[in-house]
Design an enzyme around this catalytic site. Sequence first.
Site, PDB file in Angstrom:
ATOM      1  N   TYR A 286       0.845  -1.208   0.000  1.00 31.13           N
ATOM      2  CA  TYR A 286       0.000   0.000   0.000  1.00 31.13           C
ATOM      3  C   TYR A 286       0.878   1.255   0.000  1.00 31.13           C
ATOM      4  CZ  TYR A 286      -3.960   3.063   1.093  1.00 31.13           C
ATOM      5  OH  TYR A 286      -4.931   4.052   1.044  1.00 31.13           O
TER       6      TYR A 286
ATOM      7  N   LYS B 253       1.089   4.035  -3.012  1.00 34.52           N
ATOM      8  CA  LYS B 253       0.641   5.422  -2.827  1.00 34.52           C
ATOM      9  C   LYS B 253       1.784   6.415  -3.034  1.00 34.52           C
ATOM     10  CE  LYS B 253      -3.744   4.630  -2.186  1.00 34.52           C
ATOM     11  NZ  LYS B 253      -4.720   5.026  -3.221  1.00 34.52           N
TER      12      LYS B 253
HETATM   13  N1  LIG Z   1     -10.437   5.713   3.803  1.00 36.40           N
HETATM   14  C1  LIG Z   1      -9.244   6.168   4.134  1.00 36.40           C
HETATM   15  O1  LIG Z   1      -8.945   6.386   5.325  1.00 36.40           O
HETATM   16  C2  LIG Z   1      -8.241   6.490   3.046  1.00 36.40           C
HETATM   17  C3  LIG Z   1      -7.102   7.241   3.408  1.00 36.40           C
HETATM   18  C4  LIG Z   1      -6.191   7.603   2.424  1.00 36.40           C
HETATM   19  C5  LIG Z   1      -6.407   7.231   1.105  1.00 36.40           C
HETATM   20  N2  LIG Z   1      -7.495   6.498   0.770  1.00 36.40           N
HETATM   21  C6  LIG Z   1      -7.687   6.172  -0.648  1.00 36.40           C
HETATM   22  O2  LIG Z   1      -8.899   6.798  -1.079  1.00 36.40           O
HETATM   23  C7  LIG Z   1      -9.456   6.033  -2.160  1.00 36.40           C
HETATM   24  C8  LIG Z   1     -10.919   5.730  -1.871  1.00 36.40           C
HETATM   25  O3  LIG Z   1     -10.962   4.929  -0.716  1.00 36.40           O
HETATM   26  P1  LIG Z   1     -12.267   4.661   0.156  1.00 36.40           P
HETATM   27  O4  LIG Z   1     -11.853   4.733   1.562  1.00 36.40           O
HETATM   28  O5  LIG Z   1     -13.397   5.484  -0.341  1.00 36.40           O
HETATM   29  O6  LIG Z   1     -12.471   3.100  -0.192  1.00 36.40           O
HETATM   30  P2  LIG Z   1     -13.785   2.181  -0.372  1.00 36.40           P
HETATM   31  O7  LIG Z   1     -13.306   0.782  -0.136  1.00 36.40           O
HETATM   32  O8  LIG Z   1     -14.907   2.700   0.429  1.00 36.40           O
HETATM   33  O9  LIG Z   1     -14.107   2.364  -1.929  1.00 36.40           O
HETATM   34  C9  LIG Z   1     -13.237   1.909  -2.930  1.00 36.40           C
HETATM   35  C10 LIG Z   1     -14.038   1.529  -4.156  1.00 36.40           C
HETATM   36  O10 LIG Z   1     -13.100   1.095  -5.174  1.00 36.40           O
HETATM   37  C11 LIG Z   1     -13.696  -0.005  -5.865  1.00 36.40           C
HETATM   38  N3  LIG Z   1     -12.655  -0.825  -6.498  1.00 36.40           N
HETATM   39  C12 LIG Z   1     -11.782  -1.679  -5.908  1.00 36.40           C
HETATM   40  N4  LIG Z   1     -11.041  -2.290  -6.833  1.00 36.40           N
HETATM   41  C13 LIG Z   1     -11.436  -1.810  -8.050  1.00 36.40           C
HETATM   42  C14 LIG Z   1     -11.036  -2.086  -9.381  1.00 36.40           C
HETATM   43  N5  LIG Z   1     -10.086  -2.992  -9.674  1.00 36.40           N
HETATM   44  N6  LIG Z   1     -11.635  -1.394 -10.385  1.00 36.40           N
HETATM   45  C15 LIG Z   1     -12.616  -0.488 -10.106  1.00 36.40           C
HETATM   46  N7  LIG Z   1     -13.049  -0.210  -8.864  1.00 36.40           N
HETATM   47  C16 LIG Z   1     -12.457  -0.870  -7.845  1.00 36.40           C
HETATM   48  C17 LIG Z   1     -14.423  -0.780  -4.775  1.00 36.40           C
HETATM   49  O11 LIG Z   1     -15.426  -1.638  -5.329  1.00 36.40           O
HETATM   50  C18 LIG Z   1     -15.009   0.358  -3.935  1.00 36.40           C
HETATM   51  O12 LIG Z   1     -16.314   0.718  -4.378  1.00 36.40           O
HETATM   52  C19 LIG Z   1      -8.557   4.803  -2.316  1.00 36.40           C
HETATM   53  O13 LIG Z   1      -7.626   5.029  -3.347  1.00 36.40           O
HETATM   54  C20 LIG Z   1      -7.854   4.722  -0.973  1.00 36.40           C
HETATM   55  O14 LIG Z   1      -6.610   4.048  -1.056  1.00 36.40           O
HETATM   56  C21 LIG Z   1      -8.419   6.107   1.720  1.00 36.40           C
END
Ligand SMILES: NC(=O)c1ccc[n+]([C@@H]2O[C@H](COP(=O)([O-])OP(=O)(O)OC[C@H]3O[C@@H](n4cnc5c(N)ncnc54)[C@H](O)[C@@H]3O)[C@@H](O)[C@H]2O)c1
Length: 257
Positions: A155, A159
Amino acid sequence: MNNYKDRVVVVTGAGSGMGRAMVDEFTSRQAYVAVLDINLKAAEETISLLKNPELAFAYRVDVTNPESVKEAVDAVVRKWGRIDLLCNNAGILDGHATAHEVSVEEWNKVIAVNLTGPFLMARAVIPQMLEQKKGAIINTSSTSGFSAAGGGTAYTASKHGVIGLTRQLTFEYGAKGIRVNTICPGATATPMAMADPVTANSPDMLAALEKFPARRWCQPSEIAKLAAFLGGDEADFVHGSEYVMDGGWLAAARDPF
Ligand SMILES: NC(=O)c1ccc[n+]([C@@H]2O[C@H](COP(=O)([O-])OP(=O)(O)OC[C@H]3O[C@@H](n4cnc5c(N)ncnc54)[C@H](O)[C@@H]3O)[C@@H](O)[C@H]2O)c1
């Protein structure tokens, strides 16, 4: 405030969390939004929750698969004739596995979704944006794009890679009218974070929430508002930057994991 009337926005990972919030934010600003997710049902549910669902359409995409990506981008261009903004938001966590523990399969999967995915999506929309002589791309990294320990080896590496991808795309396409920027969220209350035993409600996380400056989770709608700023004309001079929205987590350097 950026108005997106008649703009076409593509959001990946739009069936959940921040992607879902982005769809809500952009359609409330009158954009047409392509709601892309590997989980089509979840993408359709996102649309069912909108005030103006007629502005959105759902399409299944697997961002790791070049054919699937091309098919989805072609479908958007067929429907609306242009793409003004791509939000490369889809991502997955890695189970916090350390370098000697993570399997090669897990490493490849995380890199494929989190880093190859944004590359493939950008590669598919850039020809359309070059034709328009204008476009914007927002890649979602993380505080894990700067520091260790927010996830495991895969991860964190993925990132960090997203930030490099943004910078290189800026170098290659900025002068051709395409702005590319990175959003780096901190701990955000989405299904990803809440389903993760290391982040959600763990003793470490609860202790961290009492210490770091904002003392609360970020809401997905706050990230969506940042995306709406970065993707629109008010950010016309913003190229190749990393926008951290983490409640002061990195600044205070109290990563607890
Ligand atoms: N939630 C956090 O605390 C956090 C912090 C920093 C960064 N992020 C990043 O923010 C972004 C959104 O995260 P989130 O927390 O909303 O996650 P989430 O799990 O709620 O949503 C992610 C979505 O991506 C979709 N997905 C997964 N693999 C896929 C693929 N191969 N093709 C198309 N869609 C796919 C999933 O079905 C899901 O709907 C991500 O890139 C995550 O790494 C999240």
